[in-house]
Design a protein around this motif. Structure first.
Motif: not given
Lengths: 466, 466
Positions: B61, B48, B58-59, B50, B100, B52-53
């Motif tokens: 996810v 999470l 964020s809303k 990663q 990633r 939320l970076r």
């Protein structure tokens, strides 16, 4: 950001491994479509109450929550109150979502409906060798409206055997499809006087893991069997074979224990028909194995497991069975039969055991060299001409020395480097040349007509020993 | 179980719609591979923290929780304490997971690394027309180790234009790729004296939704711009065109406002080069549009959006840009450029607007009739012979009257029905026959040699008007 590390149970492949997986998926799809199965996809999520209809699987389900849903009344309430009809979870197989899809769209489908479905599924289990938290399944199922002829129980495992057999030439080992029939087991157990049929099946399913002595003890402790009944159940589970002599041996065992059961007779007739048809259509592939139980309890007729010969300890790579009541909306039921290949389990074994390899890790057959950034357009034009005839091509990243551009191709296993002709001082252009960097041979070539040998056109997937 | 209803935001297609989607995916994959992009897949989940970076997302996810994890100490603790490094969420795009993957596997990849990736992504947004909670994206990216030449910012939107252009023959409308350059915008804003560049971009991104007056007010209120600065930002955003005259108009506007900026000059040189190269390689497809901002703030150079001509209100169906710092492990950075096609948005419009159709809903070209259940084996043998030469075939579900078996084919749009020859009393077998059920023509045929016309071999995807 520190270098990230893999998440246990969530496998990912490097590009060459993905070429192997993609080849497996393309092959399965081709065989499924040759047999008339149409592809569908279902959403990754189902309402939690649907996923929990089978109690045994509840521990495996991943539940979803929107990060911001606390801010919104309804869903947060639903979550607090555990309202499973509002909560969503990730599907743990493709059979339950397929049954829901059939019910939802029954008015738009033609029955019997044959579909294949290749998707990820998720289970929150402890990861082990060949057992993942996220993995790809490839399923075929056929469902009827109200009824489904038995011959599909013969046909579907043979389609799967053919699909897996189509992978033999890349080095996938031979498979054995192990079949049983729930009616045989249930008829035999009930005839013995045991009523806790599901419990017996659950314990018999553990045979390969814990061995017959422990299962005998569990049958007594958990299924309420007498030691004699437990012994008879184990004797049934010990029967296997690839011809209809299996049926005779079950009959003899039943007679020995005084078992008389119409259900057993029906099951044996079905199992015998399956073995007989399979021995004609795919000799040696299908084996009756009376210990095959399948943990999930929605199966009602034939059940299947499939092992890779020489890799039996990996467990089943393709399982399924006949189900009669999975999809029912009250007015109608849609009986079905299907099997599911554990693609990730298969591919991870192919890669980790070094059975299979890709001839290169990129699609490109050719790198077009760039003489100078000013003439990159000429190299792009060569690439466009080759691509228009289906040749995968990339253009070199920079107008470096040709030696460096050749190394760019070499590092990727790309067999050919193309050198665009130079424009001479008198305005004429020297011919283009193409170099096979394996042999070093370099010849004049015309982008409008040249093609690589067929075997070099795309990366191929081959036995690792080739 | 009552008949289930669809979940808003989680689209699913009927089998004929899936054939359209599969054709789109196959076409994209073919073009990507022709350009040397290799396929990869990444897991559906990322830690999470990663995800939320980028605070803005964020809303959207979805967070995962194992149904039984309360029973286990560690993960429950992590959840209670909100330890985002232990919690998992579903990815909301394919760029963050790709970054990633590159970091995790950098030692095994050859750079510049070109990959395509076609997968589902999830966003907990409110569903609207063309905006889903689960949808398929098809991405291409190229990343370098340490550096990435500018020419990839020209190449990648052209690959996407070619991929989407390859769908023109099934009825997909023409596309326009709208391009801008973050350096142009940032250089211009800073030259004007505005420092809150990200905030300006965020407001400019709303232009199509709320119009210029509201954006002007927002620039003053949110980005601290003076009314004159806001007006200049809007004047920049109003510039568009498909030739390098665009660059001259931006220069004139900058001069008018006394803007002097090296960053602006660099950006204009890049934008001009892109427009010029694109006008040679794909005339009319790429248009500079200075209002293109892209909400996500990891872009640092070119940015792209793509509209279907005639369906502009659907929004962008293919977006992306250049990013310099998305993948960095401290020691190394991996700058990249990429674009992402919103496949579900595109396909849902193709289907709902009735632009495209599949010629039939099943793969089968032939149904082999069954004369009696006793001779099903003969029908199976015909099917096997046809399949061995690549013809998709199914065998009739039951030995019903031939009229009913023909209707089985007709309901599915299967063009041919095959009648196995009968064994006569004298032991000879009459010839097999095959019937084109559209024309009614029925002829003798041999399963070892017969094939349907190429256009009937598989379901084709065609403009709905065909």
């Amino acid at each position: 950001m520190a270098r990230p590390t893999p998440l246990s149970g969530f496998p990912e492949w490097l590009p060459d491994g993905r070429i192997v997986e993609q080849h497996v998926l393309d092959t399965l799809r081709r065989v499924f479509e040759l047999h008339g199965f149409g592809g569908i996809e279902t959403r990754a999520v189902e309402p939690l109450d649907q996923l929990l209809r089978k109690g045994e699987t509840s521990k495996e389900v991943y539940v979803l929550r929107r990060l911001q849903e606390e801010a919104e009344g309804n869903e947060a309430d639903a979550a607090r109150q555990g309202r499973a009809d509002k909560q969503l979870g990730l599907h743990f197989d493709l059979t339950v979502p397929f049954a829901r899809y059939v019910l939802e769209n029954a008015g738009h489908l033609a029955f019997p409906f044959k579909r294949y479905q290749i998707q990820k599924v998720w289970r929150g289990e402890r990861p082990q060798d060949g057992r993942f938290r996220e993995f790809t399944q490839a399923d075929i199922d056929v469902v009827g409206a109200g009824e489904l002829p038995y011959h599909y129980e013969v046909e579907l495992p043979l389609v799967m055997a053919e699909a897996l057999g189509a992978l033999r030439d890349i080095g996938v080992p031979e498979v054995r499809v192990l079949v049983n029939n729930r009616r045989v087991a249930e008829g035999f157990y009930r005839g013995l006087g045991i009523d806790a049929v599901d419990e017996v099946l659950r314990q018999i399913d553990k045979l390969d893991k814990v061995g017959p002595e422990k299962v005998a003890a569990l049958l007594v402790a958990e299924a309420g069997a007498t030691p004699e009944q437990a012994e008879a159940c184990l004797a049934l589970a010990a029967i296997s074979g690839s011809d209809t002599g299996v049926v005779d041996r079950v009959r003899a065992l039943a007679a020995e224990h005084g078992v008389v059961s119409d259900l057993l007779d029906t099951g044996l007739a079905e199992l015998g028909a399956l073995i007989e048809a399979a021995s004609v259509r795919a000799p040696g592939v299908v084996v009756a194995d009376l210990k095959i139980a399948r943990g999930l309890d929605y199966y009602t007729g034939s059940v299947y497991e499939t092992v890779l010969v020489g890799h039996e300890q990996l467990g089943s790579i393709c399982s399924g069975g006949r189900y009669d009541t999975l999809a029912s909306d009250g007015a109608n039921t849609y009986p079905g039969v299907g099997l599911s290949i554990g693609v990730s389990r298969l591919v991870s074994r192919l890669l980790s055991a070094g059975l299979v390899r890709a001839t290169r890790a990129v699609p490109s057959a050719v790198v077009v060299a760039v003489t100078s950034e000013e003439t990159r357009g000429a190299s792009d034009a060569v690439a466009t001409a080759l691509r228009s005839r289906g040749v995968p091509v990339e253009v070199a990243p920079a107008a470096a020395k040709f030696g460096k551009q050749i190394r760019y191709a070499d590092r990727r296993g790309i067999p050919f480097v193309w050198f665009p002709g130079r424009v001479e001082e008198d305005g004429t252009r020297s011919p283009d040349q193409v170099k096979d960097i394996r042999s070093g041979e370099q010849v004049d070539a015309d982008a409008a007509t040249w093609a690589p040998p067929a075997e070099d056109l795309r990366p191929r997937v081959v036995p690792a020993t080739d």
